[in-house]
Design a protein around this motif. Structure first.
Motif, PDB file in Angstrom:
ATOM      1  N   THR A 281      98.413 -27.759  29.502  1.00 14.94           N
ATOM      2  CA  THR A 281      97.756 -29.052  29.578  1.00 14.94           C
ATOM      3  C   THR A 281      97.669 -29.705  28.203  1.00 14.94           C
ATOM      4  O   THR A 281      97.799 -30.928  28.077  1.00 14.94           O
ATOM      5  CB  THR A 281      96.358 -28.905  30.191  1.00 14.94           C
ATOM      6  N   LEU A 282      97.482 -28.912  27.161  1.00 17.26           N
ATOM      7  CA  LEU A 282      97.494 -29.467  25.807  1.00 17.26           C
ATOM      8  C   LEU A 282      98.856 -30.075  25.496  1.00 17.26           C
ATOM      9  O   LEU A 282      98.938 -31.120  24.828  1.00 17.26           O
ATOM     10  CB  LEU A 282      97.139 -28.383  24.785  1.00 17.26           C
ATOM     11  N   GLU A 283      99.928 -29.450  25.987  1.00 14.88           N
ATOM     12  CA  GLU A 283     101.259 -30.027  25.793  1.00 14.88           C
ATOM     13  C   GLU A 283     101.399 -31.346  26.542  1.00 14.88           C
ATOM     14  O   GLU A 283     102.007 -32.303  26.031  1.00 14.88           O
ATOM     15  CB  GLU A 283     102.328 -29.029  26.233  1.00 14.88           C
ATOM     16  N   VAL A 284     100.866 -31.408  27.750  1.00 15.02           N
ATOM     17  CA  VAL A 284     100.893 -32.657  28.518  1.00 15.02           C
ATOM     18  C   VAL A 284     100.131 -33.743  27.770  1.00 15.02           C
ATOM     19  O   VAL A 284     100.598 -34.886  27.637  1.00 15.02           O
ATOM     20  CB  VAL A 284     100.292 -32.443  29.921  1.00 15.02           C
ATOM     21  N   PHE A 285      98.961 -33.399  27.254  1.00 15.91           N
ATOM     22  CA  PHE A 285      98.149 -34.380  26.543  1.00 15.91           C
ATOM     23  C   PHE A 285      98.803 -34.804  25.225  1.00 15.91           C
ATOM     24  O   PHE A 285      98.597 -35.937  24.766  1.00 15.91           O
ATOM     25  CB  PHE A 285      96.751 -33.827  26.302  1.00 15.91           C
ATOM     26  N   ASP A 286      99.587 -33.920  24.630  1.00 15.67           N
ATOM     27  CA  ASP A 286     100.398 -34.290  23.466  1.00 15.67           C
ATOM     28  C   ASP A 286     101.343 -35.427  23.848  1.00 15.67           C
ATOM     29  O   ASP A 286     101.423 -36.465  23.180  1.00 15.67           O
ATOM     30  CB  ASP A 286     101.170 -33.067  22.982  1.00 15.67           C
ATOM     31  N   ASP A 287     102.039 -35.261  24.955  1.00 22.69           N
ATOM     32  CA  ASP A 287     102.978 -36.279  25.409  1.00 22.69           C
ATOM     33  C   ASP A 287     102.271 -37.586  25.769  1.00 22.69           C
ATOM     34  O   ASP A 287     102.798 -38.675  25.515  1.00 22.69           O
ATOM     35  CB  ASP A 287     103.762 -35.764  26.615  1.00 22.69           C
TER      36      ASP A 287
ATOM     37  N   PRO B 254     104.220 -24.911  46.024  1.00 23.59           N
ATOM     38  CA  PRO B 254     104.248 -23.492  45.643  1.00 23.59           C
ATOM     39  C   PRO B 254     103.353 -23.188  44.450  1.00 23.59           C
ATOM     40  O   PRO B 254     102.762 -22.111  44.371  1.00 23.59           O
ATOM     41  CB  PRO B 254     105.727 -23.252  45.310  1.00 23.59           C
ATOM     42  N   VAL B 255     103.243 -24.137  43.515  1.00 25.44           N
ATOM     43  CA  VAL B 255     102.368 -23.935  42.364  1.00 25.44           C
ATOM     44  C   VAL B 255     100.915 -23.849  42.814  1.00 25.44           C
ATOM     45  O   VAL B 255     100.158 -22.977  42.369  1.00 25.44           O
ATOM     46  CB  VAL B 255     102.550 -25.069  41.338  1.00 25.44           C
ATOM     47  N   ALA B 256     100.504 -24.746  43.707  1.00 29.49           N
ATOM     48  CA  ALA B 256      99.133 -24.724  44.210  1.00 29.49           C
ATOM     49  C   ALA B 256      98.818 -23.395  44.885  1.00 29.49           C
ATOM     50  O   ALA B 256      97.741 -22.814  44.690  1.00 29.49           O
ATOM     51  CB  ALA B 256      98.907 -25.886  45.173  1.00 29.49           C
ATOM     52  N   ALA B 257      99.755 -22.893  45.673  1.00 27.74           N
ATOM     53  CA  ALA B 257      99.544 -21.611  46.351  1.00 27.74           C
ATOM     54  C   ALA B 257      99.418 -20.472  45.335  1.00 27.74           C
ATOM     55  O   ALA B 257      98.564 -19.585  45.481  1.00 27.74           O
ATOM     56  CB  ALA B 257     100.699 -21.346  47.311  1.00 27.74           C
ATOM     57  N   GLN B 258     100.244 -20.513  44.312  1.00 24.62           N
ATOM     58  CA  GLN B 258     100.184 -19.479  43.269  1.00 24.62           C
ATOM     59  C   GLN B 258      98.842 -19.521  42.537  1.00 24.62           C
ATOM     60  O   GLN B 258      98.225 -18.480  42.277  1.00 24.62           O
ATOM     61  CB  GLN B 258     101.329 -19.699  42.277  1.00 24.62           C
ATOM     62  N   VAL B 259      98.379 -20.712  42.204  1.00 29.83           N
ATOM     63  CA  VAL B 259      97.109 -20.859  41.496  1.00 29.83           C
ATOM     64  C   VAL B 259      95.945 -20.386  42.348  1.00 29.83           C
ATOM     65  O   VAL B 259      95.014 -19.747  41.846  1.00 29.83           O
ATOM     66  CB  VAL B 259      96.923 -22.324  41.051  1.00 29.83           C
TER      67      VAL B 259
ATOM     68  N   ASP C 293     104.111 -20.557  32.176  1.00 30.24           N
ATOM     69  CA  ASP C 293     105.164 -19.890  32.954  1.00 30.24           C
ATOM     70  C   ASP C 293     105.386 -20.547  34.314  1.00 30.24           C
ATOM     71  O   ASP C 293     106.194 -20.067  35.110  1.00 30.24           O
ATOM     72  CB  ASP C 293     104.823 -18.416  33.152  1.00 30.24           C
ATOM     73  N   ILE C 294     104.694 -21.651  34.602  1.00 29.26           N
ATOM     74  CA  ILE C 294     104.956 -22.365  35.857  1.00 29.26           C
ATOM     75  C   ILE C 294     106.380 -22.884  35.841  1.00 29.26           C
ATOM     76  O   ILE C 294     106.838 -23.467  34.861  1.00 29.26           O
ATOM     77  CB  ILE C 294     103.956 -23.522  36.030  1.00 29.26           C
ATOM     78  N   THR C 295     107.095 -22.654  36.929  1.00 27.75           N
ATOM     79  CA  THR C 295     108.504 -23.028  36.970  1.00 27.75           C
ATOM     80  C   THR C 295     108.846 -23.659  38.311  1.00 27.75           C
ATOM     81  O   THR C 295     108.206 -23.379  39.325  1.00 27.75           O
ATOM     82  CB  THR C 295     109.402 -21.803  36.722  1.00 27.75           C
ATOM     83  N   TYR C 296     109.857 -24.516  38.273  1.00 26.77           N
ATOM     84  CA  TYR C 296     110.390 -25.128  39.492  1.00 26.77           C
ATOM     85  C   TYR C 296     111.804 -24.612  39.759  1.00 26.77           C
ATOM     86  O   TYR C 296     112.627 -25.309  40.347  1.00 26.77           O
ATOM     87  CB  TYR C 296     110.395 -26.649  39.356  1.00 26.77           C
ATOM     88  N   ARG C 297     112.085 -23.393  39.328  1.00 29.77           N
ATOM     89  CA  ARG C 297     113.392 -22.780  39.592  1.00 29.77           C
ATOM     90  C   ARG C 297     113.681 -22.783  41.091  1.00 29.77           C
ATOM     91  O   ARG C 297     112.805 -22.484  41.900  1.00 29.77           O
ATOM     92  CB  ARG C 297     113.412 -21.333  39.106  1.00 29.77           C
ATOM     93  N   GLY C 298     114.910 -23.102  41.425  1.00 29.56           N
ATOM     94  CA  GLY C 298     115.296 -23.112  42.819  1.00 29.56           C
ATOM     95  C   GLY C 298     114.757 -24.291  43.587  1.00 29.56           C
ATOM     96  O   GLY C 298     114.963 -24.393  44.799  1.00 29.56           O
ATOM     97  N   GLY C 299     114.062 -25.197  42.898  1.00 27.53           N
ATOM     98  CA  GLY C 299     113.491 -26.356  43.552  1.00 27.53           C
ATOM     99  C   GLY C 299     114.506 -27.465  43.768  1.00 27.53           C
ATOM    100  O   GLY C 299     115.676 -27.352  43.369  1.00 27.53           O
TER     101      GLY C 299
ATOM    102  N   GLY D 190     114.481 -25.731  35.808  1.00 29.81           N
ATOM    103  CA  GLY D 190     113.196 -25.646  36.490  1.00 29.81           C
ATOM    104  C   GLY D 190     112.090 -25.121  35.602  1.00 29.81           C
ATOM    105  O   GLY D 190     110.912 -25.307  35.906  1.00 29.81           O
ATOM    106  N   ASP D 191     112.454 -24.471  34.489  1.00 24.34           N
ATOM    107  CA  ASP D 191     111.457 -23.932  33.567  1.00 24.34           C
ATOM    108  C   ASP D 191     110.898 -25.044  32.677  1.00 24.34           C
ATOM    109  O   ASP D 191     111.513 -26.099  32.486  1.00 24.34           O
ATOM    110  CB  ASP D 191     112.074 -22.869  32.663  1.00 24.34           C
ATOM    111  N   ARG D 192     109.733 -24.763  32.102  1.00 24.79           N
ATOM    112  CA  ARG D 192     109.192 -25.627  31.047  1.00 24.79           C
ATOM    113  C   ARG D 192     110.166 -25.646  29.877  1.00 24.79           C
ATOM    114  O   ARG D 192     110.691 -24.604  29.477  1.00 24.79           O
ATOM    115  CB  ARG D 192     107.846 -25.081  30.607  1.00 24.79           C
TER     116      ARG D 192
END
Length: 475
Positions: free
Chosen positions: A48-54, A335-340, A366-372, A388-390
């Motif tokens: 989230t700090l990286e997002v806020f940087d952007d 899938p991210v929501a389910a993982q969290v 480590d959240i990824t959208y691989r295979g998405g 799909g990776d960060r």
């Protein structure tokens, strides 16, 4: 074209910023009279700090927050132990590196995060419309009609419900919210001044050192208030006197005095998520789409990243990208929501007790959208980093950070002459980084990147070409 956003918390404000900086008209509505005034979601994870940087708000976030304090367990007045967060999780101490510049969580009360995001939204020309409660939603092929306060009808091209766990938008859509409620557990959270404690910490006070029976107060940066947290048997909102009595009962201490209760809430822990993130022209994000235990500090962070994922896609489709780009929002974030939900439930069950097995990863790096639906990786010999990776940060030979190149509403196309830290790629590899900092394409064929951009790319593209090593191209 106009996007309507219902809910001016961190999710809605992040989405508003994403749209406003791309010149997309939006109206941000909230039924409250002003911003939330409590500390509730106080922990910001490294991603989230990286997002806020952007988004251009990191300097303000860092100025008004502080590194996570240590956890301090008391037995009566005695300190049993004091441990840093990484020690609580069973991890090595994280350190900044070229690919991960912000490895540590950051503590800042939610009310201040909301203010900073609102100020950024307003600086981009936006305005929050308070006292505007969504009471009805209709849609057709041409747009969305939202009734506010039972009378005024506002029209837009899309609607995003970011209006929290009790989301009116979700209920009006009839979207399922499956999961469970911990009926026998209630949590008390509030902001209060405290006398009698020394030092900055998460003060976990107990009568006999039993961490599962505690009354916790956290120092809040930039404030003389503390956030109090305790499990309680009743759902009724207590008075300050009730809270003082609970403190003394849990800890056996009468030397600590509470006063000036600023905000307080009692909530049952819910572990739920929607069965759809999209219904036609209406989307759900943040707590409107998923709620879970506060253990591990994932809620606000996951919500912000929902908005970060959706914002550039909404803008892209408005600017001419195919509608399937919006379908990818559900495909990536569900899938991210389910993982969290699984992670936070496991941390809740752990309840600060020691455990065996792998240490939990709460940083969200480590959240990824691989295979998405948007990830393309056709390299004959895939490496550790995949589509799909960060997209990691990195340092160019001239001292320029990759995050400096990624910052802003554009795609970044990297062509590598060889690997650098975080990018274990072969010479000649093309890497396309999405506007939200995830890798869309890894390929040794430039045509693969061109085809992806022809299909989905509406934001500008910044290209970096190799000269010996990865360096900026002229111009």
């Amino acid at each position: 074209m106009t996007v309507l956003i219902a809910g001016a918390g961190p999710t809605g404000l992040t989405l508003g910023i994403e749209l406003a900086r791309r010149g997309i008209a939006c109206r941000l509505l909230d039924k409250a009279d002003g911003l939330f005034q409590g500390s509730r979601g106080k922990g910001l994870q490294p991603r989230t700090l990286e997002v806020f940087d952007d988004l251009g708000v990191l300097d303000a976030i860092r100025a008004d927050g502080m590194p996570f304090p240590k956890f301090r367990l008391y037995s009566g007045t005695d300190v049993v132990w004091e441990r840093a967060l990484h020690e609580m999780l069973g991890l090595e101490a994280p350190k900044p590196s070229p690919d991960i510049p912000y490895p540590l969580p950051w503590l800042i009360p939610q009310w201040r995060t909301d203010e900073i995001l609102r100020d950024r939204f307003e600086a981009l020309g936006g305005k929050v419309e308070f006292g505007a409660e969504v009471t009805a939603v209709e849609q057709d092929d041409d747009g969305v009609r939202v009734t506010v306060d039972g009378s005024e009808v506002i029209t837009g091209d899309y609607l995003v419900g970011t209006d929290g766990g009790r989301s009116a938008v979700r209920k009006l859509l009839g979207v399922g919210f499956e999961g469970e409620t911990y009926e026998t557990e209630q949590t008390l959270v509030g902001d209060v001044r405290v006398e009698g404690l020394q030092g900055t910490a998460c003060h976990m006070m107990t009568h006999a050192g039993d961490v599962t029976k505690r009354f916790s107060v956290w120092n809040l940066p930039g404030s003389d208030y503390y956030q109090l947290v305790a499990s309680v048997p009743s759902k009724e909102i207590p008075t300050l006197e009730d809270v003082q009595e609970l403190l003394e009962e849990r800890t056996g201490r009468t030397d600590i005095r509470l006063h000036d209760l600023r905000w307080i809430s009692v909530y049952r822990i819910n572990v739920r998520m929607v069965d759809r993130f999209r219904v036609g022209r209406v989307f759900l994000a943040g707590d409107a789409a998923h709620v879970h235990s506060s253990a591990s500090g994932q809620g606000l962070n996951t919500s912000v990243q929902d908005a970060y994922n959706l914002g550039w896609k909404l803008a892209g489709v408005i600017q001419g990208a195919p509608d399937e780009l919006l379908d990818s929002y559900e495909g990536e974030r569900m899938p991210v929501a389910a993982q969290v939900l699984g992670l936070s439930s496991a941390m809740h069950a752990r309840n600060f007790r020691p455990t065996t097995g792998p240490a939990p990863a709460i940083h969200q790096l480590d959240i990824t959208y691989r295979g998405g639906p948007l990830a393309t990786d056709d390299c004959p010999d895939p490496q550790q980093l995949q589509a799909g990776d960060r997209a990691p940060d990195g340092m160019l030979p001239d001292g320029t950070r990759l995050f400096d190149l990624f910052r802003g509403p554009h795609f970044t196309r990297l062509v590598f002459a060889g690997p650098i830290e975080g990018y274990d790629v072969e010479p000649g590899t093309h890497v396309l980084v999405r506007p939200d900092g995830y890798i869309a394409v890894i390929s040794d064929n430039s045509d693969t990147v061109d085809r992806w951009l022809d299909r989905f790319g509406t934001d500008p593209v910044r290209t970096m070409q190799p000269v010996g090593r990865l360096v900026p191209s002229p111009g």
